[in-house]
Write a protein that holds these residues in place. Structure first.
Motif, PDB file in Angstrom:
ATOM      1  N   ARG A  56       0.833  -1.210   0.000  1.00  0.00           N
ATOM      2  CA  ARG A  56       0.000   0.000   0.000  1.00  0.00           C
ATOM      3  C   ARG A  56       0.866   1.257   0.000  1.00  0.00           C
ATOM      4  NH1 ARG A  56      -1.656   3.948   3.059  1.00  0.00           N
ATOM      5  NH2 ARG A  56      -0.241   3.306   4.735  1.00  0.00           N
ATOM      6  N   GLN A  57       1.884   1.274   0.886  1.00  0.00           N
ATOM      7  CA  GLN A  57       2.735   2.459   0.999  1.00  0.00           C
ATOM      8  C   GLN A  57       3.558   2.680  -0.263  1.00  0.00           C
ATOM      9  OE1 GLN A  57       3.091   4.962   3.516  1.00  0.00           O
ATOM     10  NE2 GLN A  57       4.113   5.739   1.694  1.00  0.00           N
ATOM     11  N   THR A  58       4.058   1.610  -0.844  1.00  0.00           N
ATOM     12  CA  THR A  58       4.871   1.744  -2.055  1.00  0.00           C
ATOM     13  C   THR A  58       4.040   2.277  -3.214  1.00  0.00           C
ATOM     14  OG1 THR A  58       6.247  -0.101  -1.296  1.00  0.00           O
ATOM     15  CG2 THR A  58       6.455   0.536  -3.608  1.00  0.00           C
ATOM     16  N   LYS A  59       2.776   1.868  -3.289  1.00  0.00           N
ATOM     17  CA  LYS A  59       1.896   2.401  -4.339  1.00  0.00           C
ATOM     18  C   LYS A  59       1.689   3.906  -4.151  1.00  0.00           C
ATOM     19  CE  LYS A  59      -0.883   1.999  -7.895  1.00  0.00           C
ATOM     20  NZ  LYS A  59      -1.383   3.389  -8.041  1.00  0.00           N
ATOM     21  N   LEU A  60       1.607   4.360  -2.893  1.00  0.00           N
ATOM     22  CA  LEU A  60       1.489   5.799  -2.635  1.00  0.00           C
ATOM     23  C   LEU A  60       2.730   6.545  -3.126  1.00  0.00           C
ATOM     24  CD1 LEU A  60      -0.067   5.866   0.973  1.00  0.00           C
ATOM     25  CD2 LEU A  60      -1.223   6.314  -1.210  1.00  0.00           C
ATOM     26  N   TRP A  61       3.902   5.966  -2.901  1.00  0.00           N
ATOM     27  CA  TRP A  61       5.129   6.593  -3.406  1.00  0.00           C
ATOM     28  C   TRP A  61       5.142   6.629  -4.932  1.00  0.00           C
ATOM     29  CZ3 TRP A  61       8.049   3.250   0.620  1.00  0.00           C
ATOM     30  CH2 TRP A  61       8.164   3.959   1.822  1.00  0.00           C
ATOM     31  N   HIS A  86       7.476   8.581  -7.687  1.00  0.00           N
ATOM     32  CA  HIS A  86       8.650   7.709  -7.560  1.00  0.00           C
ATOM     33  C   HIS A  86       8.290   6.322  -8.110  1.00  0.00           C
ATOM     34  CE1 HIS A  86      10.268  10.933  -5.109  1.00  0.00           C
ATOM     35  NE2 HIS A  86       9.177  10.894  -4.370  1.00  0.00           N
ATOM     36  N   SER A  87       8.028   6.282  -9.388  1.00  0.00           N
ATOM     37  CA  SER A  87       7.380   5.123 -10.002  1.00  0.00           C
ATOM     38  C   SER A  87       8.306   3.934 -10.248  1.00  0.00           C
ATOM     39  CB  SER A  87       6.731   5.534 -11.325  1.00  0.00           C
ATOM     40  OG  SER A  87       7.700   6.089 -12.193  1.00  0.00           O
ATOM     41  N   ARG A  88       9.602   4.072  -9.967  1.00  0.00           N
ATOM     42  CA  ARG A  88      10.519   2.951 -10.186  1.00  0.00           C
ATOM     43  C   ARG A  88      10.963   2.310  -8.880  1.00  0.00           C
ATOM     44  NH1 ARG A  88      15.262   5.196 -13.796  1.00  0.00           N
ATOM     45  NH2 ARG A  88      15.937   3.026 -13.545  1.00  0.00           N
ATOM     46  N   LEU A  89      10.460   2.809  -7.759  1.00  0.00           N
ATOM     47  CA  LEU A  89      10.863   2.316  -6.449  1.00  0.00           C
ATOM     48  C   LEU A  89      10.264   0.931  -6.187  1.00  0.00           C
ATOM     49  CD1 LEU A  89      12.433   3.699  -3.988  1.00  0.00           C
ATOM     50  CD2 LEU A  89      10.157   3.973  -2.980  1.00  0.00           C
ATOM     51  N   VAL A 108       9.756   9.835   2.444  1.00  0.00           N
ATOM     52  CA  VAL A 108       9.288  10.808   1.447  1.00  0.00           C
ATOM     53  C   VAL A 108      10.266  11.966   1.350  1.00  0.00           C
ATOM     54  CG1 VAL A 108       7.488  12.481   0.925  1.00  0.00           C
ATOM     55  CG2 VAL A 108       6.858  10.200   1.711  1.00  0.00           C
ATOM     56  N   ALA A 109      10.728  12.458   2.507  1.00  0.00           N
ATOM     57  CA  ALA A 109      11.688  13.558   2.512  1.00  0.00           C
ATOM     58  C   ALA A 109      13.008  13.144   1.875  1.00  0.00           C
ATOM     59  CB  ALA A 109      11.916  14.042   3.946  1.00  0.00           C
ATOM     60  N   LEU A 110      13.457  11.913   2.151  1.00  0.00           N
ATOM     61  CA  LEU A 110      14.697  11.426   1.549  1.00  0.00           C
ATOM     62  C   LEU A 110      14.584  11.345   0.033  1.00  0.00           C
ATOM     63  CD1 LEU A 110      15.846   8.523   3.913  1.00  0.00           C
ATOM     64  CD2 LEU A 110      17.045  10.667   3.487  1.00  0.00           C
ATOM     65  N   LEU A 111      13.452  10.827  -0.440  1.00  0.00           N
ATOM     66  CA  LEU A 111      13.243  10.704  -1.878  1.00  0.00           C
ATOM     67  C   LEU A 111      13.188  12.075  -2.541  1.00  0.00           C
ATOM     68  CD1 LEU A 111      10.541   7.875  -1.886  1.00  0.00           C
ATOM     69  CD2 LEU A 111      12.906   7.663  -2.656  1.00  0.00           C
ATOM     70  N   GLY A 112      12.559  13.032  -1.857  1.00  0.00           N
ATOM     71  CA  GLY A 112      12.441  14.358  -2.425  1.00  0.00           C
ATOM     72  C   GLY A 112      13.750  15.113  -2.463  1.00  0.00           C
ATOM     73  N   ALA A 113      14.589  14.905  -1.425  1.00  0.00           N
ATOM     74  CA  ALA A 113      15.843  15.643  -1.337  1.00  0.00           C
ATOM     75  C   ALA A 113      16.988  14.937  -2.031  1.00  0.00           C
ATOM     76  CB  ALA A 113      16.211  15.858   0.138  1.00  0.00           C
ATOM     77  N   HIS A 114      16.777  13.674  -2.398  1.00  0.00           N
ATOM     78  CA  HIS A 114      17.887  12.880  -2.935  1.00  0.00           C
ATOM     79  C   HIS A 114      18.258  13.322  -4.338  1.00  0.00           C
ATOM     80  CE1 HIS A 114      20.477   9.410  -3.433  1.00  0.00           C
ATOM     81  NE2 HIS A 114      19.916   9.219  -4.599  1.00  0.00           N
ATOM     82  N   GLN A 115      19.561  13.474  -4.536  1.00  0.00           N
ATOM     83  CA  GLN A 115      20.081  13.808  -5.854  1.00  0.00           C
ATOM     84  C   GLN A 115      21.065  12.723  -6.277  1.00  0.00           C
ATOM     85  OE1 GLN A 115      19.161  16.310  -7.843  1.00  0.00           O
ATOM     86  NE2 GLN A 115      17.663  16.999  -6.307  1.00  0.00           N
TER      87      GLN A 115
END
Length: 339
Positions: free
Chosen positions: A131-136, A141-144, A302-309
């Motif tokens: 469920r959580q991964t589908k939210l991401w 973040h469709s490749r996670l 979510v914050a890590l994914l958003g800030a990750h470069q």
């Protein structure tokens, strides 16, 4: 036939005034012997009783943990060794106990396995992780992908194939973004049942990884009989990989074997730049550990994914050059790059 004995001893009247009391206290002492390998004896001590009562209370609380909505998942990121991109997360179970606070798996998984609660808890983990991964995915973040541990009891007693397919279907997540982590001993203990279960789930699109690879069965026969996609190198080999020649040799051999079998390889427990750098020289595919992130609640991920470069310093080109450096593995290396 070779026999051994585990003995628990209690004394009258210090440990009890009735036969029932004495037998109960002796039984508590005997369980301490068994929990330490058996074939010995222990005298009952009052602290054993306190521990037994605490375990009983915790076991009773565990029976209501799901209905109280006390189980939570934390996630630890998994990164591509060369690009630095976060490619997946491992779902890790925690228990937010109403009195004791946040409990780690070592505090309650043993109890859950003893009383059979690991099966419904494992089912909940699968549903929540999907469920959580589908939210991401819906957030961009469709490749996670998400990696979920499967317990031995859940695998043997639960209807794992149907449970996993139901959880994935209910979430709307594509099955190829779900990775189930199995242990070597688990898949070898019931060969035919394991083959059938993994074949069903593989046909559905689920991926599989071998957890703590290198610490279980010495036979590698299962690698050709089961649809495994990834090997996870156990943390015990990674701790000193940059300084201990023996560990480095084992890690190098596992990575080479995995790649020759067209499997991905991930190193767990990476905590330093020295470890990460050495694993890059060995062409390990992915890494996971405190060096990148500690397990965290979904909102922090979510914050890590958003800030990750991801790395943008020619790392992608470096990956190709490193992979094809060994002429004997050019073909398999190119297949991995194209995949």
């Amino acid at each position: 036939i070779h026999l051994n004995a585990s003995l628990g001893v209690s004394f009258y009247p210090a440990d009890g005034s009735t036969a029932m009391d004495l037998i109960q206290k002796a039984g508590i002492a005997m369980r301490h012997v068994k929990s330490n390998g058996g074939n010995g004896y222990r005298f009952f001590a009052q602290e054993m009783n306190a521990r037994a009562l605490a375990e009983m209370a915790l076991s009773n609380d565990l029976r209501h943990a799901l209905e109280r909505d006390e189980m939570v998942l934390h996630y630890q990121t998994q990164v591509d060794t060369f690009s630095g991109e976060i490619v997946g997360v491992e779902a890790l179970l925690r228990w937010q106990h109403h009195d004791l606070g946040l409990l780690m798996p070592k505090d309650f998984i043993g109890l859950a396995e003893e009383n059979g609660l690991i099966v419904p808890i494992g089912d909940w983990v699968l549903h929540e992780a999907c469920r959580q991964t589908k939210l991401w995915h819906d957030a961009g973040h469709s490749r996670l992908f998400v990696s979920v541990n499967v317990s031995a009891l859940q695998f043997k007693q639960g209807n794992l194939a149907q449970t996993a397919m139901k959880a994935i279907g209910a979430s709307g997540l594509e099955p190829r973004f779900v990775e189930l982590e199995l242990t070597e001993s688990m898949i070898m203990s019931h060969f035919e049942q394991t083959q059938a279960t993994l074949k069903t789930l593989k046909g559905f699109g689920v991926r599989f990884s071998i957890d703590d690879f290198g610490t279980g069965y010495s036979s590698l026969n299962y690698l050709k009989h089961f649809p495994i996609d990834k090997l996870q190198i156990d943390i015990s080999f990674i701790t000193d990989v940059a300084t201990a020649p023996d560990n480095a040799a084992i890690v190098k051999a596992i990575i080479a074997m995995g790649h020759n079998l067209e499997l991905k390889v991930i190193a767990e427990g990476v905590e330093t730049e020295a470890q990460a750098g050495y694993l890059r020289t060995l062409h390990c595919d992915d890494m996971q550990g405190y060096y990148f992130s500690r397990p965290a609640p979904a909102q922090e991920i979510v914050a890590l994914l958003g800030a990750h470069q991801p790395l943008r310093t020619g790392a992608e080109d470096e990956r190709v050059l490193l992979l094809v450096d060994d002429e004997a593995n050019v073909i398999s290396a190119l297949k991995r790059v194209l995949r």
